[in-house]
Design a protein around this motif. Structure first.
Motif, PDB file in Angstrom:
ATOM      1  N   GLU A  82     -24.095  -4.622   1.387  1.00 44.88           N
ATOM      2  CA  GLU A  82     -24.314  -3.238   1.789  1.00 44.88           C
ATOM      3  C   GLU A  82     -25.360  -2.570   0.902  1.00 44.88           C
ATOM      4  N   ARG A  83     -25.320  -2.879  -0.382  1.00 47.58           N
ATOM      5  CA  ARG A  83     -26.316  -2.321  -1.287  1.00 47.58           C
ATOM      6  C   ARG A  83     -27.721  -2.804  -0.936  1.00 47.58           C
ATOM      7  N   ARG A  84     -27.828  -4.105  -0.646  1.00 51.07           N
ATOM      8  CA  ARG A  84     -29.146  -4.663  -0.295  1.00 51.07           C
ATOM      9  C   ARG A  84     -29.668  -4.027   0.978  1.00 51.07           C
ATOM     10  N   ARG A  85     -28.799  -3.864   1.987  1.00 50.50           N
ATOM     11  CA  ARG A  85     -29.255  -3.251   3.239  1.00 50.50           C
ATOM     12  C   ARG A  85     -29.685  -1.803   3.017  1.00 50.50           C
ATOM     13  N   TYR A  86     -28.973  -1.115   2.142  1.00 53.39           N
ATOM     14  CA  TYR A  86     -29.305   0.297   1.881  1.00 53.39           C
ATOM     15  C   TYR A  86     -30.693   0.422   1.252  1.00 53.39           C
ATOM     16  N   LEU A  87     -30.961  -0.367   0.234  1.00 52.86           N
ATOM     17  CA  LEU A  87     -32.255  -0.275  -0.450  1.00 52.86           C
ATOM     18  C   LEU A  87     -33.377  -0.932   0.344  1.00 52.86           C
ATOM     19  N   SER A  88     -33.029  -1.814   1.301  1.00 53.73           N
ATOM     20  CA  SER A  88     -34.070  -2.454   2.106  1.00 53.73           C
ATOM     21  C   SER A  88     -34.716  -1.475   3.079  1.00 53.73           C
ATOM     22  N   ARG A  89     -34.167  -0.270   3.204  1.00 55.21           N
ATOM     23  CA  ARG A  89     -34.820   0.741   4.040  1.00 55.21           C
ATOM     24  C   ARG A  89     -36.161   1.169   3.449  1.00 55.21           C
ATOM     25  N   LEU A  90     -36.352   0.895   2.169  1.00 53.32           N
ATOM     26  CA  LEU A  90     -37.647   1.145   1.538  1.00 53.32           C
ATOM     27  C   LEU A  90     -38.490  -0.118   1.690  1.00 53.32           C
ATOM     28  N   SER A  91     -39.542  -0.038   2.461  1.00 52.63           N
ATOM     29  CA  SER A  91     -40.320  -1.225   2.794  1.00 52.63           C
ATOM     30  C   SER A  91     -41.070  -1.761   1.581  1.00 52.63           C
ATOM     31  N   GLY A  92     -41.310  -3.068   1.596  1.00 51.04           N
ATOM     32  CA  GLY A  92     -42.064  -3.714   0.531  1.00 51.04           C
ATOM     33  C   GLY A  92     -43.463  -3.158   0.372  1.00 51.04           C
ATOM     34  N   PRO A  93     -44.222  -2.966   1.473  1.00 47.52           N
ATOM     35  CA  PRO A  93     -45.568  -2.408   1.319  1.00 47.52           C
ATOM     36  C   PRO A  93     -45.586  -1.024   0.671  1.00 47.52           C
ATOM     37  N   LEU A  94     -44.556  -0.209   0.941  1.00 42.87           N
ATOM     38  CA  LEU A  94     -44.510   1.101   0.300  1.00 42.87           C
ATOM     39  C   LEU A  94     -44.208   0.966  -1.189  1.00 42.87           C
ATOM     40  N   LEU A  95     -43.212   0.151  -1.534  1.00 42.04           N
ATOM     41  CA  LEU A  95     -42.873  -0.029  -2.948  1.00 42.04           C
ATOM     42  C   LEU A  95     -44.008  -0.697  -3.708  1.00 42.04           C
ATOM     43  N   ASP A  96     -44.817  -1.489  -3.017  1.00 41.68           N
ATOM     44  CA  ASP A  96     -45.949  -2.146  -3.663  1.00 41.68           C
ATOM     45  C   ASP A  96     -46.994  -1.132  -4.116  1.00 41.68           C
ATOM     46  N   ARG A  97     -46.949   0.070  -3.530  1.00 41.88           N
ATOM     47  CA  ARG A  97     -47.890   1.127  -3.897  1.00 41.88           C
ATOM     48  C   ARG A  97     -47.322   2.073  -4.957  1.00 41.88           C
ATOM     49  N   VAL A  98     -46.143   1.761  -5.446  1.00 43.19           N
ATOM     50  CA  VAL A  98     -45.525   2.559  -6.504  1.00 43.19           C
ATOM     51  C   VAL A  98     -45.750   1.838  -7.833  1.00 43.19           C
ATOM     52  N   ASP A  99     -46.400   2.496  -8.772  1.00 45.43           N
ATOM     53  CA  ASP A  99     -46.790   1.847 -10.020  1.00 45.43           C
ATOM     54  C   ASP A  99     -45.639   1.705 -11.007  1.00 45.43           C
ATOM     55  N   LEU A 100     -44.729   2.667 -11.013  1.00 48.46           N
ATOM     56  CA  LEU A 100     -43.679   2.725 -12.024  1.00 48.46           C
ATOM     57  C   LEU A 100     -42.311   2.753 -11.354  1.00 48.46           C
ATOM     58  N   LYS A 101     -41.422   1.848 -11.777  1.00 49.90           N
ATOM     59  CA  LYS A 101     -40.062   1.799 -11.227  1.00 49.90           C
ATOM     60  C   LYS A 101     -39.096   1.719 -12.404  1.00 49.90           C
ATOM     61  N   VAL A 102     -38.187   2.684 -12.482  1.00 50.38           N
ATOM     62  CA  VAL A 102     -37.227   2.717 -13.587  1.00 50.38           C
ATOM     63  C   VAL A 102     -35.823   2.937 -13.025  1.00 50.38           C
ATOM     64  N   GLU A 103     -34.841   2.398 -13.730  1.00 52.56           N
ATOM     65  CA  GLU A 103     -33.443   2.604 -13.368  1.00 52.56           C
ATOM     66  C   GLU A 103     -32.779   3.471 -14.429  1.00 52.56           C
ATOM     67  N   LEU A 104     -32.049   4.475 -13.973  1.00 53.87           N
ATOM     68  CA  LEU A 104     -31.352   5.381 -14.872  1.00 53.87           C
ATOM     69  C   LEU A 104     -29.871   5.042 -14.886  1.00 53.87           C
ATOM     70  N   GLN A 105     -29.276   5.015 -16.065  1.00 59.36           N
ATOM     71  CA  GLN A 105     -27.862   4.723 -16.231  1.00 59.36           C
ATOM     72  C   GLN A 105     -27.135   5.984 -16.694  1.00 59.36           C
ATOM     73  N   PRO A 106     -25.841   6.088 -16.391  1.00 55.74           N
ATOM     74  CA  PRO A 106     -25.070   7.226 -16.905  1.00 55.74           C
ATOM     75  C   PRO A 106     -25.135   7.273 -18.428  1.00 55.74           C
TER      76      PRO A 106
END
Length: 507
Positions: free
Chosen positions: A369-393
């Protein structure tokens, strides 16, 4: 006299085109014929102008009235033609002389009682008319401050059609605004918003600084309450103020969109646009039925477009951002015309790791379910994002410890300004000003890095972990890191960290 003319401006997107309003009075049955590709709203202006003229104490001519809007091949729309048509009709019937009318551009809507109302798009209309040699403008009082943003022109503010007629007959000059608006008025510059408000997220705060220094796009992933929205809203506070040319461009777009603040017409701070996840494709990139209007992408021109809860957006809506991310503009092809809307913005996306949006220990979503949720963001779009960070509590102890070390927006903005100055000096012989704008081919040819610095990126490419476009984007980020570190060129440390930011491996 049975002929007269006046001048107005029509808008195609955010581009103004001077229109000559010609009026001819003929015999026959009374009526008004409007030619020159007017839209439905402009055709309705005939009865509105008639009522405004009569209720202003002026005589409406009898017989057939022909109004021609030239050039005839250009579509016309909107109510800003009302005052120009009324002035030309009165001049053709001999009610007012042509002397002042012939050298003046009139931009206003008329009410049935003869009052003059403000309209959208006055700034780009005035800019277009000035480029064609016009220097005198009559506008509604509500548009006067906006029109006077263009230097070296004469602006007359009016409240009613009767005031215009009195002036055209040689009466006292119409009152001008008391003062020009201060050229430092900020837009959405909340003094209570500061980067120091976000505690316990050093990597994410560092990513915001890098994004501001190089003009890079940013993606933040994390559960609710970790500061994704707070960080996005504070990105404009560390970006440089707009240059005079950028300020006029941004203000012109918001003028057409009708979102300028009364009393503060000039936008000098980077705009911040945050559309709702239910927004349509036309709302995001512009368009709509009839006359295309700017969307959220254009409203964020020279600023930040924040896409919160990105997986909740329609995939087609998000993918429509790929063109403006690459070209810095939106091209809308219509049967009547092709409209080009400026849209050079920094994209910031935020997403929860799963649809339930609960903290990690409470989330019950299966991995699929998590993979399907995040797969709504297409690869070509994410490929145009230079910075990707994960925030933790963040733990309470970490929040308390970070209060003394969290830097303010002013401190970070000073480093950003210095890094941008280094980049601007390096790019002085090019049409670009930030690292994120450099095309990949020119980046390799004109700004090569040492072979040792490419070791991490080459290995990742061999393993299929990064695409060729991704390598170029990581290299752009590495140059920004070098600018922030006051280094002449990026080394292996900068390229390795840039790859980690691009791939989201910073946690």
């Amino acid at each position: 006299m049975s002929y007269a003319r006046a001048h107005c401006v029509t808008l195609v997107g955010v581009q103004g085109h001077v229109v000559e309003v010609e009026v001819h009075l003929g015999g026959g049955n009374p009526g008004v014929t409007l030619v020159g590709l007017p839209d439905a709203a402009l055709r309705e202006a005939r009865d509105r102008i008639h009522a405004a003229v009569v209720n202003s104490g002026e005589r409406w001519p009898s017989g057939q009235i022909t109004v021609s809007l030239s050039p005839a091949s250009l579509p016309k729309s909107g109510s800003l033609f009302d005052l120009a048509i009324a002035g030309a009709v009165l001049a053709a019937s001999g009610e007012v002389p042509m002397d002042r009318l012939d050298r003046t551009v009139l931009l206003a809507e008329l009410g049935l009682d003869g009052r003059v109302r403000a309209v959208r798009g006055v700034l780009p209309a005035v800019v277009a008319a000035v480029e064609r040699g016009h220097e005198r403008f009559v506008v509604a009082r509500g548009n006067a401050e906006e029109a006077r943003l263009v230097p070296g022109i004469e602006v007359r503010a009016v409240d009613a059609l009767a005031d215009v007629c009195h002036w055209l007959r040689g009466g006292e000059p119409l009152e001008e605004p008391e003062a020009t608006p201060a050229p430092g008025v900020a837009f959405r510059d909340d003094p209570g918003v500061d980067l120091a408000d976000v505690l316990g997220q050093p990597v994410a705060r560092r990513a915001v600084e890098i994004a501001a220094a190089g003009g890079h796009n940013l993606m933040m992933l994390g559960p609710p309450g970790t500061g994704k929205s707070l960080l996005a809203e504070r990105l404009p506070t560390v970006l440089p103020r707009l240059t005079p040319a950028q300020a006029l461009e941004a203000t012109a777009i918001h003028s057409v969109a009708g979102s300028l603040t009364h009393g503060a017409p000039l936008i000098t701070s980077p705009p911040f646009a945050a559309p709702h996840h239910s927004a349509s494709r036309a709302a995001i990139i512009g368009g709509g039925t009839g006359h295309p209007t700017p969307g959220w992408a254009s409203k964020a021109h020279h600023g930040v477009l924040f896409v919160d809860e990105a997986p909740q957006f329609s995939r087609g809506v998000l993918d429509s951002l790929r063109e403006p991310l690459e070209r810095g503009e939106v091209v809308l092809a219509r049967a009547s015309a092709t409209v080009v809307l400026p849209a050079r913005f920094q994209l910031v996306m935020a997403a929860n790791p799963c649809p339930c949006a609960k903290p990690g220990s409470l989330c019950a979503c299966p991995p699929g379910e998590r993979r399907r949720y995040l797969s709504r963001l297409s690869g070509p779009l994410l490929d145009r994002v230079d910075l990707k960070v994960e925030l933790q509590p963040v733990a309470r102890a970490e929040l308390l410890a970070d209060r003394a070390f969290a830097e303010s927006s002013a401190v970070v903005a000073a480093r950003v300004e210095k890094a941008r100055a280094r980049a601007a000096a390096r790019l002085a012989h090019t049409p670009w000003t930030t690292n994120a704008q450099i095309p990949g081919a020119r980046l390799r040819r004109e700004f090569p890095v040492e072979s040792e610095a490419l070791r991490v990126l080459g290995g990742a490419m061999d393993r299929g972990q990064i695409s060729a476009r991704g390598v170029h984007r990581a290299l752009r980020v590495s140059w920004t890191l070098a600018d922030l570190a006051d280094r002449d060129r990026p080394g292996e440390e900068e390229t390795a960290y840039a790859f980690a930011l691009w791939s989201g491996r910073t946690w």
